[in-house]
Motif scaffolding. Sequence first.
Motif, short mmCIF file in Angstrom:
data_model
loop_
_atom_site.label_atom_id
_atom_site.label_comp_id
_atom_site.label_asym_id
_atom_site.label_seq_id
_atom_site.Cartn_x
_atom_site.Cartn_y
_atom_site.Cartn_z
N ALA A 129 0.82 -1.21 0.00
CA ALA A 129 0.00 0.00 0.00
C ALA A 129 0.85 1.26 0.00
N TYR A 132 2.41 1.42 -4.98
CA TYR A 132 1.45 0.55 -5.65
C TYR A 132 0.53 1.40 -6.51
N GLY A 134 -2.82 1.88 -6.35
CA GLY A 134 -4.08 2.37 -5.81
C GLY A 134 -5.20 1.34 -5.80
N PRO A 136 -7.89 -1.14 -4.40
CA PRO A 136 -8.55 -1.21 -3.10
C PRO A 136 -8.26 -2.50 -2.34
N ASP A 137 -7.93 -3.58 -3.05
CA ASP A 137 -7.68 -4.86 -2.37
C ASP A 137 -6.21 -5.05 -2.01
N CYS A 138 -5.48 -3.93 -1.92
CA CYS A 138 -4.10 -3.97 -1.43
C CYS A 138 -3.97 -3.19 -0.12
N ARG A 139 -5.07 -2.76 0.45
CA ARG A 139 -5.03 -1.93 1.65
C ARG A 139 -5.09 -2.78 2.93
N PRO A 140 -4.50 -2.27 4.02
CA PRO A 140 -4.55 -3.01 5.29
C PRO A 140 -5.97 -3.35 5.73
N ILE A 170 3.26 -4.74 3.16
CA ILE A 170 2.18 -3.78 2.94
C ILE A 170 2.59 -2.34 3.24
N GLU A 171 3.53 -2.14 4.14
CA GLU A 171 3.94 -0.78 4.50
C GLU A 171 5.38 -0.48 4.09
#
Length: 233
Positions: A129, A132, A134, A136-140, A170-171
């Motif tokens: 995230a 990437y 943008g 939506p299914d890559c967000r925490p 993810i971060e």
Amino acid sequence: MTSLHTPPRAVVLLSGGLDSATCLAIARDMGFETYALSVAYGQRHAAELAASKRVAQALGAREHRTASVELGQFGGSALTDPGIAVPLDQDNTGIPVTYVPARNTVMLSIALAWAEVLGANDIFVGVNAVDYSGYPDCRPVFIEAFEHMARLATKVGVEGAQLHIHAPLIELSKADIIRRGTALGVDYGLTVTCYQADDDGLACGRCEACRLRAAGFKAAGVPDPTPYQPRSA
């Protein structure tokens, strides 16, 4: 069931790209016996699937399987619909046309099914995230919601197993991902990230995936091993 002498099992979603290869190396480094899962969903960059086999072997996956689900029949994405062009040489604003509807939900669901059969309580996915596109299914918040759903929707979950969806990248910036993978021995020359790589795995160098990857290697101070397609004059 695992004993003191048997490592816990984990299913790792493996596209064949840079991020998922790093994720597989991290799972191995954490002591898991890894089961790599690739998904053929009708993607135009199918060279990634060939790369996933190379990566799984190189990183010592206990088993590697490829599941098939034809998301391409619905279209709606530049990665599955030949009638939608992959954007080149431009940065995305909003959710781009390379977003594949429900892709990570579908792939995590398949991974969850295999994990339950294997007796694995851990699933790894290389979503990010930071650097990437943008999606939506890559967000925490998505990963947290899926983990909660997994515990409600499975036999092992309702019987008390604590299923975990790991998203260790993810971060992290792309440069940090590359540094981490390099330290763990990932050979990024085996991976394919390009949205429109040719049959030999040569990258276009112009799509957003290519540009994020190239910028990551530059920022990490690591030589870029990506083979590129020749540019036309």
